[in-house]
Design an enzyme around this catalytic site. Structure first.
Site, PDB file in Angstrom:
ATOM      1  N   GLU A 195     -26.285 -20.656  13.571  1.00  0.00           N
ATOM      2  CA  GLU A 195     -25.252 -21.206  12.695  1.00  0.00           C
ATOM      3  C   GLU A 195     -25.603 -22.659  12.375  1.00  0.00           C
ATOM      4  O   GLU A 195     -26.184 -23.375  13.193  1.00  0.00           O
ATOM      5  CB  GLU A 195     -23.896 -21.141  13.407  1.00  0.00           C
ATOM      6  CG  GLU A 195     -22.719 -21.579  12.565  1.00  0.00           C
ATOM      7  CD  GLU A 195     -21.399 -21.525  13.326  1.00  0.00           C
ATOM      8  OE1 GLU A 195     -20.356 -21.375  12.680  1.00  0.00           O
ATOM      9  OE2 GLU A 195     -21.413 -21.638  14.581  1.00  0.00           O
TER      10      GLU A 195
ATOM     11  N   LYS B  85     -18.042 -16.130   6.995  1.00  0.00           N
ATOM     12  CA  LYS B  85     -17.426 -16.097   8.324  1.00  0.00           C
ATOM     13  C   LYS B  85     -15.931 -15.811   8.233  1.00  0.00           C
ATOM     14  O   LYS B  85     -15.191 -16.500   7.519  1.00  0.00           O
ATOM     15  CB  LYS B  85     -17.670 -17.442   9.019  1.00  0.00           C
ATOM     16  CG  LYS B  85     -17.201 -17.519  10.466  1.00  0.00           C
ATOM     17  CD  LYS B  85     -17.584 -18.869  11.061  1.00  0.00           C
ATOM     18  CE  LYS B  85     -17.206 -18.986  12.527  1.00  0.00           C
ATOM     19  NZ  LYS B  85     -17.623 -20.306  13.090  1.00  0.00           N
TER      20      LYS B  85
ATOM     21  N   CYS C 284     -20.804 -16.792  15.169  1.00  0.00           N
ATOM     22  CA  CYS C 284     -20.233 -17.598  16.241  1.00  0.00           C
ATOM     23  C   CYS C 284     -18.872 -17.116  16.752  1.00  0.00           C
ATOM     24  O   CYS C 284     -18.796 -16.177  17.532  1.00  0.00           O
ATOM     25  CB  CYS C 284     -20.172 -19.060  15.799  1.00  0.00           C
ATOM     26  SG  CYS C 284     -20.020 -20.241  17.178  1.00  0.00           S
TER      27      CYS C 284
END
Length: 273
Positions: free
Chosen positions: A42, A114, A160
């Site tokens: 990321e 995301k 993440c």
């Protein structure tokens, strides 16, 4: 059949050009074989603040840094997955943080915005993390097809904080994922507590290979790793910059899923409440 999986661990800074230079060196050292799957962490090209991200952001599929990533994928003939990059959104003063998948021909093959934004307090120097001040969440689950010679393997995309939401991983498995990618910038504090058990749980629950590429240094945990569908840590890089790789073996997935057909046993996919 067996093909190479790999993850690159970085110590990214706020200057994108410096990160590109480091990435070129790391790719040269990895020397991927044609068709290899290479995951970056990321914030691979910039780890900074809202002002930096907004300034760096590009329209999806256009812009200098996306063209640089495309060129690197083409040069090394690999599937290059940039863990996240700031992409412009329709919302004024906010952007997406987006995983970008480039094919060996340099094509932007897929992308994933995301979904889960990290708004949390952590017992470190920063304290409060609030991604929602900068980013807006994505709405779509995304996979792409990794061509392994004559075979096609489905690869699921996450970023993440998504790691803490098993429903996303279960959905990816239901949609055919054999591999799930987890690019991250997990903090030292949360990484020490939860990184390994969460990664192993997602691998075991879904009987998938997990490839996790994390940032290292500057209060980031590192420990990029590749985990088997049985939950074994196959490869790991604890600290610093570098890369790891391991063979993907479809036969291992098939063996585990046939012995314990979790997807067939899961009553929550069809159970009426």
């Amino acid at each position: 059949m067996s093909f190479n999986l790999s993850a690159i661990q970085m110590l990214s800074v706020s200057v994108a050009s410096e990160n590109i230079t480091r990435l070129e060196l790391l790719l040269a050292a990895l020397s991927p074989v044609p068709g290899q799957l290479v995951l970056l962490p990321e914030n691979a090209l910039c780890i900074a603040d809202k002002k930096h991200y907004l300034g760096l952001s590009e329209n999806l599929g256009q812009g200098y840094y996306q063209s640089m990533l495309s060129a690197l994928a083409k040069r090394y003939q690999c599937y290059l997955v940039c863990g996240s990059f700031p992409i412009k959104s329709p919302v004024t003063d906010k952007i997406f943080t987006t995983c970008l998948v480039f094919s060996p021909s340099g094509e932007l093959l897929s992308h994933y915005h995301k979904m889960h934004l990290f708004d949390a307090r952590v017992a470190d120097q920063k304290g409060l993390y609030k991604e929602s001040d900068t980013f807006i969440p994505g709405q779509e689950v995304k996979l792409f097809n990794w061509q392994c010679g004559a075979h096609s393997v489905k690869v699921g995309l996450t970023i993440c904080y998504d790691l803490r939401f098993p429903g996303l991983f279960q959905t990816l498995r239901q949609q055919g994922a054999d591999i799930i990618l987890v690019p991250a910038a997990f903090t030292q504090t949360t990484g020490e507590a939860h990184w390994l058990p969460l990664l192993q749980a997602r691998a075991i629950e879904n009987q998938c290979y997990i490839i996790a590429a994390n940032q290292s240094g500057r209060e980031k945990y590192g420990h990029s790793m590749i985990i088997s569908p049985w939950g074994e840590v196959l490869e790991q890089l604890k600290d610093g910059e570098g890369s790891i790789h391991h063979l993907f073996e479809k036969s291992q997935i098939e063996k585990i899923r046939q012995a314990m057909p979790i997807l067939e046993h899961n009553r929550f996919t069809t159970l009426k409440v």
